[in-house]
Write a protein that holds these residues in place. Structure first.
Motif, mmCIF file in Angstrom:
data_model
loop_
_atom_site.group_PDB
_atom_site.id
_atom_site.type_symbol
_atom_site.label_atom_id
_atom_site.label_comp_id
_atom_site.label_asym_id
_atom_site.label_seq_id
_atom_site.Cartn_x
_atom_site.Cartn_y
_atom_site.Cartn_z
ATOM 1 N N VAL A 43 -46.428 -42.500 22.361
ATOM 2 C CA VAL A 43 -46.025 -43.837 22.993
ATOM 3 C C VAL A 43 -44.468 -43.322 23.501
ATOM 4 O O VAL A 43 -43.390 -43.123 22.783
ATOM 5 N N TRP A 44 -43.865 -43.619 24.222
ATOM 6 C CA TRP A 44 -42.530 -43.985 24.709
ATOM 7 C C TRP A 44 -41.773 -44.879 25.404
ATOM 8 O O TRP A 44 -42.605 -46.376 25.382
ATOM 9 N N TYR A 45 -41.236 -45.376 24.631
ATOM 10 C CA TYR A 45 -39.859 -46.414 25.710
ATOM 11 C C TYR A 45 -39.786 -46.224 27.248
ATOM 12 O O TYR A 45 -39.189 -45.473 28.127
ATOM 13 N N GLU A 88 -37.073 -42.525 25.303
ATOM 14 C CA GLU A 88 -36.934 -42.632 24.103
ATOM 15 C C GLU A 88 -38.115 -42.869 23.315
ATOM 16 O O GLU A 88 -39.301 -43.860 24.095
ATOM 17 N N ARG A 89 -38.789 -41.577 22.710
ATOM 18 C CA ARG A 89 -40.106 -41.694 22.183
ATOM 19 C C ARG A 89 -40.456 -42.159 20.646
ATOM 20 O O ARG A 89 -39.696 -42.257 20.314
ATOM 21 N N LEU A 90 -40.922 -43.005 20.681
ATOM 22 C CA LEU A 90 -40.925 -44.284 19.744
ATOM 23 C C LEU A 90 -41.735 -43.898 18.741
ATOM 24 O O LEU A 90 -41.955 -43.824 17.505
ATOM 25 N N GLY A 91 -43.339 -43.514 18.560
ATOM 26 C CA GLY A 91 -43.990 -42.013 17.729
ATOM 27 C C GLY A 91 -44.782 -41.147 18.635
ATOM 28 O O GLY A 91 -45.267 -41.504 19.364
ATOM 29 N N SER A 92 -45.816 -40.855 17.384
ATOM 30 C CA SER A 92 -47.219 -40.565 17.862
ATOM 31 C C SER A 92 -48.240 -40.611 16.884
ATOM 32 O O SER A 92 -47.959 -41.437 15.817
ATOM 33 N N GLU A 98 -47.174 -50.700 16.357
ATOM 34 C CA GLU A 98 -46.642 -50.638 15.492
ATOM 35 C C GLU A 98 -46.027 -49.264 14.627
ATOM 36 O O GLU A 98 -44.560 -49.312 14.571
ATOM 37 N N TRP A 119 -38.439 -51.830 16.826
ATOM 38 C CA TRP A 119 -39.798 -51.079 15.419
ATOM 39 C C TRP A 119 -38.906 -49.541 15.668
ATOM 40 O O TRP A 119 -38.565 -48.740 15.783
ATOM 41 N N TYR A 122 -41.815 -43.579 14.475
ATOM 42 C CA TYR A 122 -43.164 -42.906 13.421
ATOM 43 C C TYR A 122 -43.572 -41.732 14.114
ATOM 44 O O TYR A 122 -43.246 -41.384 15.286
ATOM 45 N N SER A 151 -41.849 -38.658 16.598
ATOM 46 C CA SER A 151 -40.495 -38.829 16.266
ATOM 47 C C SER A 151 -39.405 -39.593 15.090
ATOM 48 O O SER A 151 -39.239 -40.525 14.758
#
Lengths: 329, 296
Positions: free
Chosen positions: A36-38, A43-47, A82, B75, B78, B81
Motif C-alpha cells: 500500500v502506497w501514498y 511513499e510506501r506505507l507498508g506491505s 492501518e 500512520w 509496517y 517499509s
C-alpha cells in the motif's frame, strides 16, 4: 507529466486499486506481499505479509479500514489497513481468483478456481465482525453449467446483485438473494481479464482477451459500447469525471509469454485513451516495458495509475494538455 | 597526491578532503529545510570504496485534505517499509522520466491534411501550366474551348498583341495569314525569317551596359536572405529594375551576395550611402558599386 514509479514488487503486477478518497494505492503482484502506497508522493506505507502464493485480486473497504486479498495459496485474508496486521485468514478449497467488498462493506463476494475436482464457485460471506468471520457463505453458487471459472467479480448497485466475468467471455449477473442468474452477456468471445464500475456504479467496463473492452449497462447487462484494439486488453477503467471528460483508459499488450520476444517499441505497451461515446482512440501514454495488467483512474479523475507485467506501478498526474484536448467529432 | 606539507598549508584543498575519506570519516548528512523546499546532502562509499555525495532536493507541498486522509498520513509504516524513514524511500519510489500524452490526430484532420496537400499540388500546377487560349490551368491541346477559341484568337492576333504571345513571337504576318487558312502552328520558320530577325536584337551587352550604371553589389548577406528581403530592404531608395541574388544550385540558399539594379543612379547612390555598413540579420552589409565584369 512525470510519473512516480513504484518498485515494491518482485514479480508482475496483478491488480492495483485506489481507496475511495484516492490517497492510498494498493498493489498486488504475483509475489506474496501486497503493498500500500501514498498516491500523492509514492511513499510506501507498508506491505501485508502472510500469503504464500500469487495474489490474484485485492479490494479495499469504503472507509479504508479493511483490505482484502485473494490468493493462489487457497486463502483469502482480511487485513487492517492501518497496522498491516492480518485480521482474518479464511481457508478455501481452491485458489481465490476474484474478491470484492460490497458497497456497504458488510459482505464480501469471492470466486474460487476450478481445481482438484472442485468446481468454480461464487460465494458471499458476511464480514460484519472482521475479527471473527463466519467462513460459511451466506450465498454459494456453482458457476455452472458453463463451468468456466470466474476471474473477476463486482457488486452491482445497492448490493442487490453480483456480476462475474468468466474465462469463456461470459458476463453474468447473479441475484444476491437467490443465487440465480438474472442476465448473461455473451458479447465477449474470450476471457474477461478485468471489470470495473463507473464512478456512479451504473455502468461497467470489461476488458477481454478478445482485444476489445465493452461498456455495459448494469441494470440490463446490455453491451452499450465496444472499444476495439489490436491486442488483448488486460484492464480498462472509466474516468470519474465522465461528464466533462468522457474517457476510458485501457491497458494491455500481447500475451505475457510472448513479451520477451518482442521489443518494447513494437510491443504496444502504452496506456490507450478512448472516447467513451465515440469509441475512438485519441491519446496514448508510453512508459511500461511489459503489458499493462491493471489500470485505474484516481478517484478525483486528475490522474491514473497502471501496473504492468514489468513489476512496476506508475502513478500519473495529467498535464494541462489532457484537459485542453478537444475531441473533434 | 601532493606532499603532506603542501596539504597542510592549503587547508581547504580537495586533497585534504580525499585524505579525510581515506581515513574512514564520512561527513555527516546535512539537511536544510526552509519551509518550501528541503535539501539533503548525504555521503556514502560506493562499491569501489569511493566517496559519493548525494544531494536530494525536495519540494514541500502543503495540501488541505479531509481529516480521514490527514489521519492516514500519520500512520506508522509496517511490513517491508517498517524501517523506512518518513518520506519516500528512494529504493522503492522513483520519479520516472517525463512522459507525454501522445494525442492521435483523428480522421477528419488527416482528411483535411490530404485535401490541403491536393490543393497545394493543384496550385503549384496552376503556375506551371497555362492554356494559351483560355488562360486556365491546362494544356492548350486539352482546352475544352479549343475549337471555338482558336480560330478567333488567331484572327485577333493580326491586330492586337496578346500579352503572353512569346510562343508565337517568331511568327511572321505571313504565317498568321496562313493559320487563318487552317495551317497548323508547328511549321518551322528559319530564324532569319522570324519577327525581329531583320532588325538588330537587344544584345546582352547593351542590357548590361545600361544596367551597370545603376547597379550596386551587396555582400556579406546571410544564407537565409531571399529576394523578397532584398526587395524590402532596397525598395525605399527608388525603383528597382532587377534583383539578382546568387544562390546555391543544389540547396537554393543564398551564397551571400546580390546585385540590385536601380532605375536611377541617384537612388543607387543613396542606397550605398545608407546601407553600407548596415547591420542586417546579425551581419554587417557591404554595399558598393558593382564593377563592370571583366569579360566585357
Amino acid at each position: 507529466m512525470k510519473p512516480i514509479m513504484l518498485q515494491g514488487h518482485e514479480r508482475s503486477i496483478t491488480q492495483i486499486k485506489f481507496n475511495r478518497e484516492g490517497d492510498l494505492l494498493f498493489s498486488a503482484s504475483k509475489d506474496v506481499k501486497p503493498n500500500v502506497w501514498y498516491s500523492i508522493n509514492g511513499e510506501r506505507l507498508g506491505s501485508y505479509d502472510g500469503h504464500s502464493g500469487t495474489i490474484w485480486s485485492i479490494d479495499v473497504k469504503w472507509d479504508s479500514s479493511l483490505f482484502l486479498s485473494g490468493s493462489a495459496d487457497q486463502t483469502m485474508r482480511i487485513w487492517d489497513v492501518e497496522t498491516g496486521n492480518c485480521v482474518s485468514d479464511l481457508e478455501m478449497k481452491t485458489s481465490v481468483r476474484g474478491v470484492n467488498f460490497s458497497y456497504s462493506g458488510t459482505m464480501v463476494a469471492y470466486t474460487t478456481d476450478k481445481m482438484m475436482g472442485h468446481h468454480s464457485e461464487l460465494n458471499i460471506i458476511d464480514i460484519r465482525e472482521p475479527n471473527n468471520v463466519d467462513a460459511t457463505p451466506i450465498m454459494k453458487t456453482q458457476v455452472t453449467p458453463t463451468d468456466a471459472k470466474a476471474l473477476a467479480v463486482l457488486w452491482g448497485p445497492l448490493d442487490e446483485c453480483v456480476i462475474t466475468g468468466h474465462e469463456d467471455g461470459a458476463v453474468i449477473k447473479w441475484d444476491m438473494r437467490t443465487g440465480k442468474k438474472i442476465e448473461v452477456g455473451t458479447e465477449h468471445t474470450k476471457q474477461i481479464k478485468d471489470m470495473q464500475l463507473s464512478h456512479d456504479g451504473m455502468m461497467l467496463i470489461t476488458a477481454s482477451k478478445d482485444t476489445t473492452a465493452r461498456l455495459w449497462d448494469i441494470a440490463t447487462l446490455e453491451s452499450l459500447k465496444m472499444y476495439k484494439t489490436d491486442r488483448p486488453v488486460n484492464s480498462a477503467a472509466i474516468t470519474p469525471l465522465v461528464d466533462q471528460f468522457p474517457h476510458v483508459v485501457m491497458g494491455g499488450g500481447q500475451e505475457a509469454m510472448d513479451v520477451t520476444t518482442t521489443s518494447a517499441r513494437i510491443g504496444k505497451f502504452d496506456a490507450r485513451f478512448f472516447h467513451l461515446v465515440f469509441e475512438e482512440e485519441f491519446a496514448r501514454v508510453k512508459g511500461h516495458f511489459g503489458p499493462i495488467n491493471s489500470i485505474c483512474f484516481h478517484p478525483n479523475g486528475r490522474g491514473y495509475a497502471s501496473g504492468g507485467e514489468d513489476g512496476y506501478v506508475r502513478v500519473h498526474v495529467f498535464d494541462d494538455a489532457y484537459y485542453q484536448f478537444k475531441f473533434d467529432f | 597526491m601532493p606532499s603532506a606539507g603542501a596539504a597542510d598549508e592549503v587547508k581547504s584543498s580537495w586533497a585534504d578532503e580525499v585524505e579525510e575519506v581515506e581515513g574512514g570519516h564520512l561527513p555527516a548528512t546535512v539537511e536544510k529545510n526552509d519551509g518550501n523546499s528541503k535539501t539533503i546532502i548525504e555521503y556514502s562509499l560506493n562499491d569501489d570504496g569511493k566517496k559519493v555525495k548525494i544531494t536530494s532536493h525536495y519540494k514541500i507541498e502543503k495540501h488541505r485534505v479531509a481529516r480521514t486522509i490527514a489521519v492516514r498520513k500519520t500512520w506508522r509504516k509496517y511490513g517491508l517499509s517498517k524501517s523506512d524513514k518518513p518520506g519516500p524511500n528512494p529504493a522503492t519510489t522513483i520519479t520516472a522520466e517525463d512522459v507525454f500524452m501522445h494525442f492521435l490526430s483523428n480522421k477528419e484532420e488527416e482528411m483535411n491534411e490530404q485535401e490541403e496537400l491536393k490543393e497545394k499540388l493543384i496550385n503549384a500546377q496552376k503556375g506551371q501550366v497555362k492554356c494559351r487560349l483560355c488562360k486556365e490551368d491546362h494544356w492548350t491541346k486539352q482546352c475544352p474551348y479549343k475549337d471555338k477559341l482558336e480560330p478567333l484568337r488567331t484572327s485577333l492576333l493580326g491586330e492586337e498583341k496578346v500579352e503572353d504571345d512569346q510562343a508565337q513571337a517568331g511568327a511572321t504576318p505571313a504565317d498568321k495569314a496562313n493559320k487563318i487558312g487552317g495551317v497548323t502552328q508547328g511549321k518551322y520558320v528559319p530564324p532569319s525569317m522570324r519577327d525581329g530577325g531583320s532588325k538588330k536584337g537587344e544584345s546582352m551587352m547593351s542590357a548590361r551596359g545600361r544596367d551597370e550604371t545603376a547597379t550596386v553589389r551587396v555582400t556579406n548577406l546571410s544564407e537565409n536572405t531571399r529576394e523578397q528581403d532584398l526587395q524590402d530592404l532596397f525598395r525605399p531608395f527608388g525603383d528597382i529594375s532587377r534583383i539578382f541574388l546568387a544562390k546555391d544550385k543544389n540547396t537554393g540558399q543564398s551564397k551571400g551576395f546580390a546585385f540590385i539594379n536601380f532605375k536611377r543612379r541617384e537612388d543607387a547612390n543613396k542606397a550605398i550611402q545608407t546601407l553600407n555598413g548596415y547591420g542586417y540579420d546579425h551581419l554587417i552589409l557591404s554595399v558598393e558599386w558593382a564593377k563592370p565584369s571583366t569579360t566585357q
